[in-house]
Design an enzyme around this catalytic site. Structure first.
Site, PDB file in Angstrom:
ATOM      1  N   HIS A   1       0.201  -6.091 -22.536  1.00 53.76           N
ATOM      2  CA  HIS A   1      -0.480  -5.157 -22.955  1.00 53.76           C
ATOM      3  C   HIS A   1      -0.770  -5.365 -25.433  1.00 53.76           C
ATOM      4  CE1 HIS A   1      -0.364  -3.858 -19.357  1.00 53.76           C
ATOM      5  NE2 HIS A   1       0.792  -2.531 -19.554  1.00 53.76           N
TER       6      HIS A   1
ATOM      7  N   GLU B   1       5.045   6.595 -25.178  1.00 56.04           N
ATOM      8  CA  GLU B   1       5.325   7.432 -23.449  1.00 56.04           C
ATOM      9  C   GLU B   1       5.894   8.369 -24.146  1.00 56.04           C
ATOM     10  OE1 GLU B   1       3.522   4.133 -20.425  1.00 56.04           O
ATOM     11  OE2 GLU B   1       5.991   4.334 -20.676  1.00 56.04           O
TER      12      GLU B   1
ATOM     13  N   TYR C   1      -4.362  -2.885 -19.919  1.00 47.46           N
ATOM     14  CA  TYR C   1      -5.215  -2.932 -20.952  1.00 47.46           C
ATOM     15  C   TYR C   1      -6.317  -3.553 -21.009  1.00 47.46           C
ATOM     16  CZ  TYR C   1      -1.958   0.935 -22.368  1.00 47.46           C
ATOM     17  OH  TYR C   1      -0.907   2.423 -22.644  1.00 47.46           O
TER      18      TYR C   1
ATOM     19  N   LYS D   1      -1.050   4.204  -4.498  1.00 45.48           N
ATOM     20  CA  LYS D   1      -1.502   5.169  -4.182  1.00 45.48           C
ATOM     21  C   LYS D   1      -2.121   6.261  -6.351  1.00 45.48           C
ATOM     22  CE  LYS D   1       2.929   6.284  -2.309  1.00 45.48           C
ATOM     23  NZ  LYS D   1       4.591   6.429  -1.775  1.00 45.48           N
TER      24      LYS D   1
ATOM     25  N   TYR E   1     -12.291   6.091 -35.393  1.00 43.90           N
ATOM     26  CA  TYR E   1     -12.418   7.542 -36.566  1.00 43.90           C
ATOM     27  C   TYR E   1     -12.441   6.914 -37.766  1.00 43.90           C
ATOM     28  CZ  TYR E   1      -7.986   8.809 -35.648  1.00 43.90           C
ATOM     29  OH  TYR E   1      -6.364   8.602 -35.629  1.00 43.90           O
TER      30      TYR E   1
ATOM     31  N   ALA F   1       0.674  -1.030   0.335  1.00 44.19           N
ATOM     32  CA  ALA F   1      -0.097  -0.152  -0.236  1.00 44.19           C
ATOM     33  C   ALA F   1       1.120   1.058  -0.293  1.00 44.19           C
ATOM     34  CB  ALA F   1      -1.036  -0.318   1.171  1.00 44.19           C
TER      35      ALA F   1
ATOM     36  N   ARG G   1       5.594  -2.770   4.837  1.00 39.87           N
ATOM     37  CA  ARG G   1       6.044  -3.010   5.916  1.00 39.87           C
ATOM     38  C   ARG G   1       6.677  -1.579   6.438  1.00 39.87           C
ATOM     39  NH1 ARG G   1      11.594  -4.719   2.675  1.00 39.87           N
ATOM     40  NH2 ARG G   1      10.585  -2.676   1.756  1.00 39.87           N
TER      41      ARG G   1
HETATM   42  N1  NDP Z   1       3.710   1.110 -10.529  1.00 40.55           N
HETATM   43  C1  NDP Z   1       3.513   1.373 -11.977  1.00 40.55           C
HETATM   44  O1  NDP Z   1       2.823   2.438 -12.630  1.00 40.55           O
HETATM   45  C2  NDP Z   1       3.044   0.090 -12.945  1.00 40.55           C
HETATM   46  C3  NDP Z   1       3.361  -1.076 -11.719  1.00 40.55           C
HETATM   47  N2  NDP Z   1       3.038  -2.313 -12.093  1.00 40.55           N
HETATM   48  C4  NDP Z   1       3.323  -3.571 -10.717  1.00 40.55           C
HETATM   49  O2  NDP Z   1       2.619  -3.294 -10.185  1.00 40.55           O
HETATM   50  C5  NDP Z   1       3.547  -3.547  -8.581  1.00 40.55           C
HETATM   51  C6  NDP Z   1       3.817  -2.804  -7.596  1.00 40.55           C
HETATM   52  O3  NDP Z   1       4.154  -1.648  -8.349  1.00 40.55           O
HETATM   53  P1  NDP Z   1       4.664  -0.264  -7.461  1.00 40.55           P
HETATM   54  O4  NDP Z   1       3.889   0.292  -6.443  1.00 40.55           O
HETATM   55  O5  NDP Z   1       5.384   0.644  -8.560  1.00 40.55           O
HETATM   56  O6  NDP Z   1       5.645  -0.879  -6.776  1.00 40.55           O
HETATM   57  P2  NDP Z   1       6.466  -0.012  -5.679  1.00 40.55           P
HETATM   58  O7  NDP Z   1       8.341  -0.289  -6.225  1.00 40.55           O
HETATM   59  O8  NDP Z   1       6.651   0.846  -5.476  1.00 40.55           O
HETATM   60  O9  NDP Z   1       6.192  -1.182  -4.786  1.00 40.55           O
HETATM   61  C7  NDP Z   1       5.508  -1.100  -4.130  1.00 40.55           C
HETATM   62  C8  NDP Z   1       5.898  -1.479  -2.412  1.00 40.55           C
HETATM   63  O10 NDP Z   1       6.449  -2.794  -2.568  1.00 40.55           O
HETATM   64  C9  NDP Z   1       7.288  -2.883  -1.438  1.00 40.55           C
HETATM   65  N3  NDP Z   1       8.820  -2.974  -1.992  1.00 40.55           N
HETATM   66  C10 NDP Z   1       9.430  -2.730  -2.602  1.00 40.55           C
HETATM   67  N4  NDP Z   1      10.576  -3.146  -3.135  1.00 40.55           N
HETATM   68  C11 NDP Z   1      10.652  -4.072  -2.095  1.00 40.55           C
HETATM   69  C12 NDP Z   1      11.719  -4.887  -1.820  1.00 40.55           C
HETATM   70  N5  NDP Z   1      13.017  -5.062  -2.679  1.00 40.55           N
HETATM   71  N6  NDP Z   1      11.267  -5.646  -0.689  1.00 40.55           N
HETATM   72  C13 NDP Z   1      10.451  -5.263   0.280  1.00 40.55           C
HETATM   73  N7  NDP Z   1       9.401  -5.143  -0.446  1.00 40.55           N
HETATM   74  C14 NDP Z   1       9.187  -4.857  -1.304  1.00 40.55           C
HETATM   75  C15 NDP Z   1       7.253  -1.494  -1.712  1.00 40.55           C
HETATM   76  O11 NDP Z   1       6.801  -1.278  -0.157  1.00 40.55           O
HETATM   77  P3  NDP Z   1       7.599  -0.985   1.626  1.00 40.55           P
HETATM   78  O12 NDP Z   1       9.070  -0.901   1.945  1.00 40.55           O
HETATM   79  O13 NDP Z   1       6.126  -0.400   2.505  1.00 40.55           O
HETATM   80  O14 NDP Z   1       6.958  -3.085   2.385  1.00 40.55           O
HETATM   81  C16 NDP Z   1       6.807  -0.781  -2.460  1.00 40.55           C
HETATM   82  O15 NDP Z   1       6.146   0.809  -1.443  1.00 40.55           O
HETATM   83  C17 NDP Z   1       4.822  -4.424  -9.394  1.00 40.55           C
HETATM   84  O16 NDP Z   1       4.798  -5.197  -9.570  1.00 40.55           O
HETATM   85  C18 NDP Z   1       4.531  -3.928 -10.853  1.00 40.55           C
HETATM   86  O17 NDP Z   1       5.815  -3.976 -11.897  1.00 40.55           O
HETATM   87  C19 NDP Z   1       2.284  -2.615 -13.113  1.00 40.55           C
HETATM   88  C20 NDP Z   1       1.364  -1.763 -13.991  1.00 40.55           C
HETATM   89  C21 NDP Z   1       2.068  -0.233 -13.580  1.00 40.55           C
HETATM   90  O1  LIG Z   2       1.989  -1.434 -17.732  1.00 47.14           O
HETATM   91  C1  LIG Z   2       2.787  -1.057 -17.601  1.00 47.14           C
HETATM   92  O2  LIG Z   2       1.971   0.405 -18.529  1.00 47.14           O
HETATM   93  C2  LIG Z   2       1.834   1.624 -18.424  1.00 47.14           C
HETATM   94  C3  LIG Z   2       1.199   2.061 -19.128  1.00 47.14           C
HETATM   95  O3  LIG Z   2      -0.229   2.642 -18.563  1.00 47.14           O
HETATM   96  P1  LIG Z   2      -0.970   3.691 -19.170  1.00 47.14           P
HETATM   97  O4  LIG Z   2      -2.178   2.912 -18.777  1.00 47.14           O
HETATM   98  O5  LIG Z   2      -0.618   4.262 -18.784  1.00 47.14           O
HETATM   99  O6  LIG Z   2      -1.109   3.976 -20.425  1.00 47.14           O
HETATM  100  C4  LIG Z   2       3.894   2.229 -18.759  1.00 47.14           C
HETATM  101  O7  LIG Z   2       4.575   3.071 -18.081  1.00 47.14           O
HETATM  102  C5  LIG Z   2       4.284   0.402 -17.557  1.00 47.14           C
HETATM  103  O8  LIG Z   2       5.587   1.052 -17.301  1.00 47.14           O
HETATM  104  C6  LIG Z   2       3.549  -0.564 -18.167  1.00 47.14           C
HETATM  105  O9  LIG Z   2       4.566  -1.278 -16.797  1.00 47.14           O
END
Ligand code: NDP
Ligand SMILES: O=C1O[C@H](COP(=O)(O)O)[C@@H](O)[C@H](O)[C@H]1O
Length: 677
Positions: A429, A405, A368, A207, A569, A201, A234
């Site tokens: 996607h 992008e 997607y 977020k 279109y 979270a 965590r």
């Molecule tokens: N962000 C994006 O736009 C997208 C993300 N995703 C996928 O969604 C998932 C979450 O993405 P996102 O929020 O960007 O990821 P984050 O890297 O922000 O990780 C989410 C949370 O996981 C915990 N975390 C991160 N790295 C580690 C680690 N090495 N060991 C233990 N805990 C860790 C942290 O929380 P804490 O330290 O509080 O435990 C962190 O806030 C991923 O699988 C990502 O590939 C897919 C599509 C788009």
């Molecule tokens: O899954 C992913 O999608 C985003 C693009 O998503 P969008 O809804 O903003 O088009 C991309 O930026 C990211 O690298 C990829 O992991």
């Protein structure tokens, strides 16, 4: 019909049989396919379905009535009871000790058994069966909507094992048309609570996307009356701090409407936080305790959203399934991509997840598939006479799937460097869009039918054709932009591509010889995702001379702009009004913001809602995933084993020129380069 005694005695013995079904695991595969076909319903539809059902009963036994309550009264009179009016349904619904804990029945987390109406129906059916009126029971059951039949088929199995005939063959169940089903929203079933735990979270995705989507669903009254949301990570944080964090990213997207602030406050009051390690069963046990406190003894349905890096998925699933699964409702897990890096790691991930979860509990998200225009692809194809006949090699020259992008790997360089654009965008996607675009007509809109069709008619017949761009080895267009090299989160000397283009062919009668081109890139000049369909030239075109030498410019092109500014279109040739005969390329344009002023829901909203309602259509099944990896893994291995260096392209450019060579090799011109685009 027989006396009340003869109904009641065997009915009570059925209780034991119901209890025994959980040990009859051979029944599950039989029940399972039907369960997958269930649909959500609204409360009013449930009511009307109940009336429909009762009418069906009454027409069976000659007590035909259009009033469910009077039918109920008439039926109960036969068993020596005389309730009246509304109380009748409730009374019958609650009858029978064996049904007092319906959700513990072997069907597991099916929504129907939570409903008092289902109890009622089971009771009525058991009356028929108790009388060995198997034929009537079957007829009765065939009148039910699909949703009801889950309950009934399970009852029939149990009952028919112990009563008149042997187990009913599947063939006895008449297929039900989709129109006949009345969806019931799970959230509307009384006495249950939905708990959503966002694991990770504190992270970016939670977020940026997950909490805002949950709020939007709440605002739109799409969440059940009883729901709570827990953030889990965590990071040490209080519930108050989580609420502050979330409130910063919740958009009152609907802020033109009233009450947004109030709604936001109410929403935040349902959000809580629990800090814990991802691999600690103890921490998940504490979470479970907190969930139970908030659930207040109601039937609990639990959804876990794994918004953490993929190496944590299995730890979380193990701990959550051991310690925080629902004990009396369903437990589902949404898993974010990436689902592995290649065939082997993906299969391993699936294997590990399946140690703790059934396939139907796993919701692999590809956001997607939740985008409005992607969702609309099937509607466009299958509900418009004008498109489907054109949807083949006979009329379509090529199909282009384009993702770009206007920003680089900023902030996600660590993740991205390990995956690259092919895994990040193409393997999931774009390939999913291609599958929906090109699949044969599925038997129905049921999740399993659609996913079967994607597999059968498509994935197995796809080949990935690559292009030579640099030297003998680089068979894939494989570029890296300047920023990845300068991104401090990316190791020096990274070979990870941020741009790629590919040509794919589908070896089937519909698509033989039609190039499907994909290109995807970060740090380009624009942010865009679209599907472009270029049609063939008009044979013997009478207006040929009006187009000059470039006939390609005169072909029709259908564009589905997925984002931004959603639109569909069709480029057509048109006479410019006036005395002369000048032709012009114009658009028949369905611009969403002009036609549908209401804001389009974010993909995450749709997908979260589907997961809550158990609708799997837009999620990736494990065999689909295997097929997608099987297509891309050999190429990825080749690129990596040979350490092929990608070429640089300037940040903010249109990408490498080699993309045009790839297209030219297949007699294609990218459609996104025209002035009008
Ligand atoms: N962000 C994006 O736009 C997208 C993300 N995703 C996928 O969604 C998932 C979450 O993405 P996102 O929020 O960007 O990821 P984050 O890297 O922000 O990780 C989410 C949370 O996981 C915990 N975390 C991160 N790295 C580690 C680690 N090495 N060991 C233990 N805990 C860790 C942290 O929380 P804490 O330290 O509080 O435990 C962190 O806030 C991923 O699988 C990502 O590939 C897919 C599509 C788009
Ligand atoms: O899954 C992913 O999608 C985003 C693009 O998503 P969008 O809804 O903003 O088009 C991309 O930026 C990211 O690298 C990829 O992991």
């Amino acid at each position: 019909m027989a006396s009340s005694q003869s109904y009641l005695t065997p009915y009570s013995t059925l209780c034991n049989k119901f209890a025994a079904i959980s040990r009859n695991t051979h029944l599950l595969p039989w029940i399972f396919p039907v369960r997958l076909g269930t649909k959500a319903r609204t409360h009013s539809e449930l009511k009307s379905s109940n009336g429909h059902l009762l009418n069906a009963v009454s027409s069976q036994d000659g007590t035909a009535s259009t009033n469910p309550n009077s039918t109920c009264v008439a039926l109960l009179a036969k068993v020596g009871e005389s309730p009246n009016g509304d109380s009748c349904i409730h009374k019958v619904s609650n009858a029978g000790p064996c049904l007092s804990k319906p959700s513990r029945l072997p069907l597991g987390p099916t929504r129907d058994l939570d409903s008092e109406f289902s109890h009622f129906r089971i009771h009525l059916l058991s009356m028929y069966l108790a009388e060995k009126e198997i034929r009537n029971a079957r007829v009765f059951m065939n009148k039910f909507v699909l949703w009801d039949r889950i309950t009934f088929m399970s009852s029939l199995w149990v009952l028919s094992n112990g009563l008149a005939e042997g187990p009913l063959a599947e063939g006895h169940i008449k297929p039900q048309s989709v129109e006949e089903s009345f969806p019931l929203r799970e959230s509307e079933i009384m006495g249950s609570n939905l708990s959503i735990t966002v694991v990770g979270a504190s992270g970016d995705l939670a977020k940026k996307k997950i909490f805002p989507a949950l709020f939007a669903l709440y605002y739109e009254d799409c969440l059940p009356e009883n729901f709570i949301i827990f953030g889990y990570a965590r990071t040490k944080m209080t519930t108050e701090e989580l609420r502050n964090m979330i409130s910063e990213t919740l958009t009152c997207r609907i802020d033109k409407r009233e009450n947004c602030e109030d709604k936001m406050d109410q929403f935040l009051k349902r959000c809580f936080y629990h800090s814990g390690q991802y691999n600690s069963e103890g921490d998940f046990s504490l979470l479970d305790r907190k969930l139970k406190e908030k659930e207040g003894g109601m039937i609990s349905n639990r959804l876990f959203y794994l918004s953490v890096p993929p190496n944590l998925f299995v730890d979380v699933v193990r701990s959550a399934s051991h310690k925080a699964s629902s004990e009396n409702g369903w437990t589902r897990v949404i898993v974010e991509k990436p689902f592995g890096r290649d065939s082997e790691s993906s299969s391993e991930l699936t294997r590990c997840l399946k140690q703790y979860l059934n396939e139907d509990q796993i919701f692999r998200i590809d956001h997607y598939l939740g985008k409005e225009l992607v969702e609309n692809l099937s509607v466009l194809r299958f509900s418009n006479l004008v498109f489907e006949p054109l949807w083949s090699r006979n009329y379509i020259r090529n199909v282009q799937l384009i993702f770009s992008e206007d920003f680089g790997t900023e902030g996600r360089g660590g993740y991205f460097d390990n995956y690259g654009i092919i895994r990040d965008i193409m393997q999931n996607h774009l390939l999913q869009i291609l599958a929906l675009f090109a699949m044969e007509t599925p038997v129905s809109l049921d999740a399993e039918d659609i996913r079967n069709e994607k597999i059968a008619s498509l994935f197995q017949k796809l080949t990935l054709i690559m292009i030579q761009s640099v030297g003998d080895h680089t068979k894939f267009l494989n570029w890296i932009n300047e920023t990845i090299a300068n991104d401090p989160t990316v190791p020096n000397g990274s070979l990870t591509p941020t741009f790629a283009a590919a040509a794919l062919f589908i070896a089937n009668a519909r698509w033989d010889g039609v190039p499907f081109l994909m290109k995807a890139g970060k740090a380009l000049h624009t942010k865009r995702a679209e599907i472009r369909v270029q049609f063939r030239h008009v044979p013997g075109n009478l207006y040929k001379r009006n187009f000059g030498t470039d006939l390609d410019k005169a072909t029709n092109e259908l564009v589905l702009r997925v984002q931004p500014d959603e639109a569909i279109y069709l480029k057509i040739n048109n006479k410019v009004p006036g005395l002369g005969m000048r032709l012009d390329r114009s658009d028949l344009n369905l611009l969403y913001r002009a036609r549908y002023p209401r804001e389009i829901p974010d993909a995450y909203e749709r997908l979260l809602l589907d997961a809550i309602e158990g609708e799997r259509r837009l999620f990736i099944r494990s065999d689909e995933l295997d097929a997608a990896w099987a297509l891309f893994t050999p190429l990825l291995k080749e690129l990596e084993n040979k350490k092929i260096a990608p070429e640089l392209y300037p940040y903010g450019s249109r990408g490498p020129v080699g993309a045009h060579y790839l297209a030219a090799k297949h007699n294609v011109r990218w459609g996104d380069l025209g002035n009008e685009d």
